[in-house]
Structures are given as C-alpha cells and as structure tokens.
Enzyme design. Sequence first.
Site, PDB file in Angstrom:
ATOM      1  N   LEU A 102       0.752  -0.932   0.156  1.00 23.38           N
ATOM      2  CA  LEU A 102       0.154  -0.566   0.086  1.00 23.38           C
ATOM      3  C   LEU A 102       1.189   1.158  -0.034  1.00 23.38           C
ATOM      4  O   LEU A 102       1.917   0.880   0.501  1.00 23.38           O
ATOM      5  CB  LEU A 102      -0.758   0.117   1.448  1.00 23.38           C
ATOM      6  CG  LEU A 102      -1.830  -0.566   1.576  1.00 23.38           C
ATOM      7  CD1 LEU A 102      -3.036  -0.810   2.946  1.00 23.38           C
ATOM      8  CD2 LEU A 102      -2.582  -1.010   0.215  1.00 23.38           C
ATOM      9  N   ASP A 103       0.439   1.961  -0.844  1.00 19.84           N
ATOM     10  CA  ASP A 103       1.236   3.237  -0.682  1.00 19.84           C
ATOM     11  C   ASP A 103       1.567   4.208   0.583  1.00 19.84           C
ATOM     12  O   ASP A 103       0.844   3.640   1.737  1.00 19.84           O
ATOM     13  CB  ASP A 103       1.044   4.644  -1.519  1.00 19.84           C
ATOM     14  CG  ASP A 103      -0.054   4.389  -2.769  1.00 19.84           C
ATOM     15  OD1 ASP A 103       1.435   3.696  -3.661  1.00 19.84           O
ATOM     16  OD2 ASP A 103      -0.829   4.679  -3.386  1.00 19.84           O
ATOM     17  N   GLU A 104       2.124   4.959   0.845  1.00 25.35           N
ATOM     18  CA  GLU A 104       2.762   5.459   2.220  1.00 25.35           C
ATOM     19  C   GLU A 104       1.422   6.309   2.779  1.00 25.35           C
ATOM     20  O   GLU A 104       1.497   5.745   3.952  1.00 25.35           O
ATOM     21  CB  GLU A 104       3.658   6.216   2.430  1.00 25.35           C
ATOM     22  CG  GLU A 104       4.489   6.996   3.047  1.00 25.35           C
ATOM     23  CD  GLU A 104       3.626   8.916   2.688  1.00 25.35           C
ATOM     24  OE1 GLU A 104       2.736   8.958   3.797  1.00 25.35           O
ATOM     25  OE2 GLU A 104       3.258   9.567   1.525  1.00 25.35           O
TER      26      GLU A 104
END
Length: 235
Positions: A102-104
């Site tokens: 998952l993105d930051e």
Amino acid sequence: MQLERILQKHGFGTRKECRGLIRRERVAINGEICDDPFAEIDIEGLVFTVDGVDWPYLEFATLMLHKPVHYECSRKPKHHPGVLELLPVQLRERDVQPIGRLDEDTTGLLLITNDGQLNHQLSSAKRKVPKVYLATTKHPVDQAQIDQLLAGVLLADEYEPIAAAAAEIAGENLLRLTLTEGKYHQVKRMVAAVSNRVEALHRESVGELSLPVDLQPGEWRWLTAVDQQKLGYLP
Ligand code: URA
C-alpha cells in the site's frame, strides 16, 4: 518439541538467549512457569507466555495490520518508517513481509506473513483476488466516472484498458472501487484517468476478509484459520 526450540522458532533470539529467558522464569506454559529449557512440550494448540504476553504456537506468522498513513511497505523504507516497525521484534525476527504494497499515504487492511505459499497465492495476478478500496476524491464522483471505470481506462505504460471489477458512488466525494490486479498506484491512476483525483485512500478488504472495525490504525492481529478461508487460501 523442546521449549528452548519453540522460543527460538518464534523469534526470541538464539538458543542461548531463549535458554536464558526460560531459566530466568520468564516463560509459562498453561499459566505455569516452566524453567526447564529442555522440557518436551506438546505443540498442538499450544499458547505459551513470555513476560506475561501470550504467543500461539504458529508454524507460520500471518497477521493483518491496520496500516496507518506515513508508513512505507517497502523492504528498505526511505522517507518514513516501515510498517514492520509497528510489529513486535519477534515477528520481524521471523522475517515477515507485507503481501503486496500500500502507498505511504494509504490506510487500511494490510496482510503480512512469512508463509511464502500464502504470499504467492494472494499476490498472483492469475488468482484475481478482489481488493476493495474507498477513495476520497477531490471532485464529486458522478455516474459518468463510474461508467468509465467499469468499462476500462487506459493507463500510461499499459497496453490494454483496465476495468474495475466494481465501482460505486459511496458519497459525494467518495468512491468505492474493487480491483483484481495490484498495479503500481492503480487506484490513483485509474481515478486520474477519469479526470478526478484521490485525496485519501483506504483499503477495506481483501477477498472476503474485511478490516475489523475495532482494529485501530497501527494495531495488528493474528489471522485465524477462518480468516485464511475468507482469503480463499488453499495450503
Ligand atoms: N492503489 C493505489 O493507488 N495506492 C494504493 O496504495 C493501493 C492501490
């Protein structure tokens, strides 16, 4: 299995360190302190306790994390702490890794395991495991955007349009999107392709497994056999 070996398998250090913990009476089996590192313990359904914390005996460590914002999923995080820092050191010692990324700035359900087979099955593009995302968008979501997302949008660097498996308006600036692939920034890129923009992104579920409402950002929980079934995992 010898108690010392059980602790070592569960990330409590070298055999010598585990022996030390046991001899210092920090380990209990069924509520009773056991100070014999060589005691033979039945591992079937075993829960052992170290410094008052219960640990189920698990061949593989598989868990779910409510990923908070500002944590990175990559093995070598650059700008923010890594998600594995949210876990006890014993789990990191067991070399667990996120299943996909998952993105930051994305929150929500993140699965983490050291079970290579589970990781492979859930990451495999062929299995098309549905993942449901809730995106907060900059502009209101309208039916035309939904229709485009369902029909398929062409993303840069892709040869064929990609369609959402499901898409619905979940509020004025809220879009619920189900994807069966796991391409880089896929939700953000698909939403951009229909002239909108993701302002916040949350993963609600993977397969039939949803993020429990009582699991707070930063908290984790073991995955039960029922949870694994919900993922359609066939060991
Ligand atoms: N799609 C994105 O754009 N970001 C995520 O973190 C997951 C899916």
